[in-house]
Design an enzyme around this catalytic site. Sequence first.
Site, short mmCIF file in Angstrom:
data_model
loop_
_atom_site.label_atom_id
_atom_site.label_comp_id
_atom_site.label_asym_id
_atom_site.label_seq_id
_atom_site.Cartn_x
_atom_site.Cartn_y
_atom_site.Cartn_z
CD GLU A 165 -13.53 -68.37 5.64
OE1 GLU A 165 -13.56 -69.41 4.96
OE2 GLU A 165 -14.27 -68.17 6.63
CD GLU A 201 -16.91 -73.37 6.68
OE1 GLU A 201 -17.46 -72.68 7.55
OE2 GLU A 201 -16.11 -72.91 5.84
#
Length: 255
Positions: free
Chosen positions: A140, A237
């Site tokens: 990520e 998130e």
Amino acid sequence: MYKFSANLGLLWSECSQIEAIYKAKENGFDAVEFQFPYQYDAGDVKKALDEVNLPVMGINTIKGNTEKGDNGLLAVPSKIKEAREAIIQAFEYAKIIKSKNIHAMAGVSDLSTRSLVTFIDNLKFAKELIKDTNIGLVIEPLNLKDNPGYFLTKIEQAKEICELVGSDSVKIMFDFYHIQINQGNVMERFREHLPYIGHVQIASVQDRSEPDKGELDFNYIIPEIYKIGYKSIIGAEYKPKTTTEEGLGWMKKFN
């Protein structure tokens, strides 16, 4: 049509992550994901997941020694032993709770060839571990405002690393929050990199709260990424402004 995963590293942070599993189910989430669940026995987590019948989208490898500035280990040349221990730890945990992905955290490191080779070698080590399982790896890009010095910051860099590792089991976690802050032009970047994307996460920009305000219009983005061809669950998130329940109005729009 649209499915969402509750990231229990940030949602319901006032209670244990095991309790939060039940809250995610009660509030209509289709899955859960964790950041660092390792303080909880994996068997206890699995028991709760089985009771509510929710899949797990992912867990992270540990950050390392945060007091010394660690934010992941896999691209840090001086920490190969610790990185591989972290990979094994995540793999063993992921097997028990049946996590679909392990987020392999790169860490704070310079943009040298040495760091790149370290990251690739550690990802190849991880690739061998997950071979013949249903577990995938994701990497990520993180924004530098929140994560100074992080090695992996651009979607194009992540794509190149996936190609260099040479495995369909290594994909990109495309977090709209991080990509918007670091690079912008999120929809074009998403479209260009769709074959490499293994998971998506959302939060408002700039404050990382509920995805219903800020620079990005998720009322447009969420339907659009499914039109483009994304077929999986979207990870919520974000940091709730008040309580998690009070901020869930954004999700009801997509029911």
